[in-house]
Write an enzyme that holds these catalytic residues in place. Structure first.
Site, PDB file in Angstrom:
ATOM      1  CD  GLU A 121      -2.982  -0.928   2.096  1.00 13.72           C
ATOM      2  OE1 GLU A 121      -3.137   0.101   2.921  1.00 13.72           O
ATOM      3  OE2 GLU A 121      -3.650  -1.872   2.197  1.00 13.72           O
ATOM      4  CG  ASN A 122       2.446   3.075   2.471  1.00 17.11           C
ATOM      5  OD1 ASN A 122       1.960   4.275   2.413  1.00 17.11           O
ATOM      6  ND2 ASN A 122       2.028   2.193   3.174  1.00 17.11           N
TER       7      ASN A 122
END
Length: 273
Positions: A121-122
């Site tokens: 997610e990053n």
């Protein structure tokens, strides 16, 4: 039906989740992480960090009770404790893939798993090209499938991670079975807004593989409006091939209302899977 489970520390158990016959039900154990308990990256050596109530025996038991159940491990997630997790560019991509394959092979066999879900997610920068992610994850999925260790692979993009996942899908879409797009991050709160968001994501990925998603007591569309959105998708000629819910942990306190109703919706739909 996709259901994330085990990420928040709630002592949730498989046998509390209602599972209807006639529908494929995939539990997504959250999360397997390429880091030690302190959050130090391990160059592809994944370890399971889901709640301890989700034991190997409990996975085997729920699959024995329900022949329609599969279990997947979700990779990464947002954080490990206070450590925000990020995709990093491995110095040696082949070594990362080898380590990831070996460590996940061990987890898959121990927990009787059927697949993996990709939930990084990053990234180093928001929505930019990440060739190492595309190559490492695409080759990892391909290797796991070619060795018959998994039969299902899913990805879980959201609005600010769309580009890395689009690139992954463009090059490795043949080995990706479902797209668990996190629509609840798109800040749409009406059925009409949900329809437009779904149309966009269906263009970016294969529309037939994109699943509508819902976050229990969380962000985005809430309550009965979600089911109104599912009906609106169908009314506009869009096949609803499944539903993804985050998560069983949150639903444990409300009797799994959304899981029950989502399965009823899918079973009453001509496109149910």
């Amino acid at each position: 039906m996709m259901e994330y489970i085990g990420a928040t520390g709630v002592p949730v158990k498989f046998n509390r989740v209602p599972i209807k016959d006639g529908i494929d039900f995939h539990f997504i154990l959250s999360f397997a992480i390429d880091a030690d308990p302190a959050g130090n990256y391990q160059n592809g050596k994944f370890s399971p960090y889901w709640i301890e109530t989700l034991t190997p025996d409990s996975v085997a038991a729920v699959k024995a009770r329900h022949s329609n159940v599969k279990a997947l491990a979700s990779l990464s997630g947002w954080s490990l404790g206070n450590k925000v997790l990020r995709w990093y560019d491995p110095k040696d991509r082949q070594l990362w893939i080898s380590n990831a394959f070996s460590s996940l092979k061990s987890i898959i066999k121990k927990y009787h798993l059927d697949g993996i879900d990709i939930d990084y997610e990053n990234f180093p920068k928001r929505n930019v090209s990440t060739p190492s992610f595309t190559y490492c994850i695409g080759e990892l999925i391909t290797l796991l499938k070619n060795q018959s260790l998994i039969s299902v692979a899913t990805i879980a993009p959201f609005y600010s991670t769309s580009l890395p996942y689009i690139e992954l899908y463009q090059q490795y879409g043949a080995v990706i079975d479902y797209v668990n797009h996190q629509f609840y991050t798109d800040k749409v709160k009406t059925p009409r807004g949900y329809l437009e968001a779904f149309k966009l994501r269906a263009k970016q990925f294969d529309g037939g593989k994109v699943l509508p998603s819902y976050e229990v007591d969380g962000r985005g569309i809430q309550g009965e409006a979600f089911f109104d959105a599912l009906k609106l998708l169908q009314e506009n000629g869009i096949e609803v091939n499944g539903v993804m819910i985050f998560s069983a942990d949150a639903s444990d306190s409300n009797g799994y209302y959304y899981e029950r109703k989502s399965q009823e919706f899918l079973l009453n739909s001509t496109t149910a899977v």
